[in-house]
Design a protein around this motif. Structure first.
Motif, PDB file in Angstrom:
ATOM      1  N   TYR A 164      -1.876   8.703   4.868  1.00  0.00           N
ATOM      2  CA  TYR A 164      -2.741   7.609   4.405  1.00  0.00           C
ATOM      3  C   TYR A 164      -2.827   6.528   5.482  1.00  0.00           C
ATOM      4  CZ  TYR A 164      -4.896   4.840   0.611  1.00  0.00           C
ATOM      5  OH  TYR A 164      -5.760   4.146  -0.203  1.00  0.00           O
ATOM      6  N   GLU A 165      -1.678   6.168   6.057  1.00  0.00           N
ATOM      7  CA  GLU A 165      -1.682   5.144   7.106  1.00  0.00           C
ATOM      8  C   GLU A 165      -2.434   5.614   8.350  1.00  0.00           C
ATOM      9  OE1 GLU A 165      -0.715   1.953   6.936  1.00  0.00           O
ATOM     10  OE2 GLU A 165      -0.478   2.448   4.816  1.00  0.00           O
ATOM     11  N   CYS A 200      -6.010   5.116   7.635  1.00  0.00           N
ATOM     12  CA  CYS A 200      -6.356   3.688   7.674  1.00  0.00           C
ATOM     13  C   CYS A 200      -6.540   3.210   9.115  1.00  0.00           C
ATOM     14  CB  CYS A 200      -5.267   2.857   6.981  1.00  0.00           C
ATOM     15  SG  CYS A 200      -5.294   2.962   5.176  1.00  0.00           S
ATOM     16  N   GLU A 201      -5.728   3.717  10.000  1.00  0.00           N
ATOM     17  CA  GLU A 201      -5.809   3.305  11.399  1.00  0.00           C
ATOM     18  C   GLU A 201      -7.008   3.911  12.113  1.00  0.00           C
ATOM     19  OE1 GLU A 201      -2.120   4.448  13.114  1.00  0.00           O
ATOM     20  OE2 GLU A 201      -0.920   3.013  11.927  1.00  0.00           O
ATOM     21  N   ASP A 236       2.383   8.546   5.051  1.00  0.00           N
ATOM     22  CA  ASP A 236       2.134   8.597   6.492  1.00  0.00           C
ATOM     23  C   ASP A 236       0.693   9.015   6.794  1.00  0.00           C
ATOM     24  OD1 ASP A 236       4.761   7.885   6.848  1.00  0.00           O
ATOM     25  OD2 ASP A 236       5.457   9.932   7.216  1.00  0.00           O
ATOM     26  N   ARG A 276       0.832  -1.205   0.000  1.00  0.00           N
ATOM     27  CA  ARG A 276       0.000   0.000   0.000  1.00  0.00           C
ATOM     28  C   ARG A 276       0.868   1.257   0.000  1.00  0.00           C
ATOM     29  NH1 ARG A 276      -3.587  -1.152   3.947  1.00  0.00           N
ATOM     30  NH2 ARG A 276      -2.295  -0.361   5.637  1.00  0.00           N
ATOM     31  N   GLY A 277       1.893   1.281   0.847  1.00  0.00           N
ATOM     32  CA  GLY A 277       2.743   2.459   0.933  1.00  0.00           C
ATOM     33  C   GLY A 277       3.425   2.769  -0.381  1.00  0.00           C
ATOM     34  N   CYS A 307      -9.272  -0.143   4.936  1.00  0.00           N
ATOM     35  CA  CYS A 307      -8.107  -0.341   4.075  1.00  0.00           C
ATOM     36  C   CYS A 307      -7.808  -1.826   3.924  1.00  0.00           C
ATOM     37  CB  CYS A 307      -6.881   0.372   4.645  1.00  0.00           C
ATOM     38  SG  CYS A 307      -7.042   2.176   4.685  1.00  0.00           S
TER      39      CYS A 307
END
Length: 472
Positions: free
Chosen positions: A211-212, A215-216, A209, A165-166, A221
């Motif tokens: 995006y993550e 997601c969290e 960063d 994903r990253g 995701c």
């Protein structure tokens, strides 16, 4: 070399080639214009859509298309910019990548001396070999502006596409940058290029960063499933890596602080006036007004040595990040220092008292038949900073088997990777390092400018308060 951080360093290598501009193979489904101006909506996919996809057996072509377009929509939503065109995603094998021009480069005598000056690549290897070892087995993807822009994913098994994903977000961010600002700049030195990449790669990693974080906290995701082709314990040159990884490490923090000060518009404007040195990326307070000084090196060589360059003598800048990496790699800076990241979005800590006072440098290379030498001159914020760096450089020499010839001259034996003679001279805020094959040749490459004797000072007639001093 202390190798405690090898595992951590390997993680960073995975996207090192992100943002490269390279040729790409033609594919049937080229970029298509996107007419919808709605932020967060791309070709039928909203940023908050759910996708029913099973990644256990890799992604089909349709699944990869859906994942890509939803990621584009999410990047639009966060960045506040529309994609103007679709971004095709191509998958190639690692073998195909390793055999391509993308995975290699051409390096000449100047490049060898450049990396030798920082004691990162010596006579026991070559710059090309070290870069090949660093890149070939690790890269997971890159963006190419060829064919109107596409993302290329490198897979160990192209028939079972497993997308990190990253990596996908990083490369799609490059596509958005390319469509709005362009991703190429005509930089003149390596340090200036790393400064530019601090913005370009910094934003791409910053978007990863963000995006993550989403997601969290709020987005649904899909877990990344990667084949791990670059995650092994392969051997590579950590000093080389730490230098070129700087934009990916400190760039995200630079972009974050610029956004905090001026919003995304400030980031947009930075593409017109990008950071011109790694010093500005390490310390965003230096941007945009304090990139460092231009350093001119007087040519004091005799007739047997000639400055290296094709059309004109080439001048390079090592920069603050390059000097930090050299001192860290050779154990002058404690190995644990990089572990304490310098900001919320930074990966490592490149700020250190020895190198923080950097205010500019230049490197020139000399040739005499089949022998090479170089002169490296650096400027510092003050005499104390210069003295500290000079002492650190002498410690760097000692760490590489140099023996003292006199108070400022050193000799490394012929059987060592960095063989030859070195002279280190501090004059106020300036530190000059000269390297030549032998001690005798140091003066031929760059003659010492001796202090003017007091007897050569003369009082100007008619004004006892003014003194004229002869300058050699």
């Amino acid at each position: 070399m202390n190798r405690r951080f090898v595992t951590a360093l390997v993680v960073g290598v995975l996207v090192l080639l992100a943002g490269c501009t390279v040729p790409a193979a033609d594919v049937d489904d080229g970029p298509q214009p996107l007419d919808d101006d709605e932020l967060g909506y791309v070709d039928g996919y909203w940023y908050n859509d759910s996708l029913d996809i099973d990644t256990s057996d890799g992604l089909s072509e349709d699944e990869l298309d859906a994942v890509t377009k939803r990621a584009m929509a999410r990047i639009e939503h966060e960045r506040g910019l529309n994609f103007e065109r679709t971004v095709p995603v191509e998958v190639i094998s690692r073998e195909e990548f390793q055999q391509s021009d993308t995975a290699s480069g051409e390096y000449g005598a100047f490049d060898e001396q450049l990396w030798r000056s920082t004691f990162v690549v010596g006579d026991d290897s070559s710059v090309g070999e070290e870069f090949d070892a660093l890149y070939g087995a690790s890269v997971q993807g890159y963006y190419t502006s060829a064919d109107d822009g596409r993302v290329v994913l490198v897979a160990d098994d192209p028939d079972a596409v497993e997308v990190d994903r990253g990596t996908l977000v990083h490369e799609l961010t490059h596509a958005l940058q390319d469509q709005h600002f362009g991703i190429s700049r005509d930089t003149t030195t390596r340090d200036e290029r790393l400064g530019w990449l601090g913005l370009l790669e910094g934003e791409a990693n910053y978007m990863m960063d963000i995006y993550e974080e989403r997601c969290e906290a709020e987005w649904e995701c899909i877990d990344s499933a990667t084949s791990g082709g670059g995650g092994g314990q392969q051997s590579f040159n950590e000093g080389l890596f730490l230098t070129i990884f700087h934009p990916y490490s400190d760039g995200p923090q630079f972009v974050h602080e610029l956004r905090e000060r001026e919003g995304w518009e400030g980031v947009n404007d930075a593409y017109e006036e990008y950071p011109a040195s790694t010093a500005q990326v390490i310390d965003p307070d230096r941007y945009p007004d304090d990139p460092g000084e231009d350093v001119d090196i007087d040519d004091r060589s005799d007739g047997s040595w000639e400055r290296l360059g094709e059309d004109e003598p080439r001048v390079e800048t090592v920069g603050e990040a390059g000097l930090f990496a050299a001192l860290w790699y050779n154990g002058v800076i404690d190995q644990q220092h990089i572990a304490a990241a310098s900001g919320e979005y930074a990966r490592y800590n490149y700020a250190h008292p020895i190198t923080n006072g950097w205010n500019g440098d230049s490197l020139v290379v000399y040739e005499n038949d089949d022998e090479y030498a170089h002169v490296f001159e650096s400027e510092w914020s003050g005499a104390d900073d210069a003295e500290e760096f000079a002492a650190a450089y002498e410690e760097l020499l000692t760490a590489n088997a140099a023996e003292s010839v006199d108070e400022r001259t050193y000799q490394v034996s012929e059987d060592e990777p960095f063989a030859g003679a070195y002279r280190v001279v501090q004059d106020g805020a300036t530190v000059t390092v000269v390297h030549a094959p032998t001690v005798e040749e140091l003066g031929e490459v760059h003659a010492v400018e001796e202090p003017v004797p007091a007897s050569m000072s003369a009082t100007v007639p008619g004004d006892s308060a003014v003194t004229a001093t002869a300058v050699s």
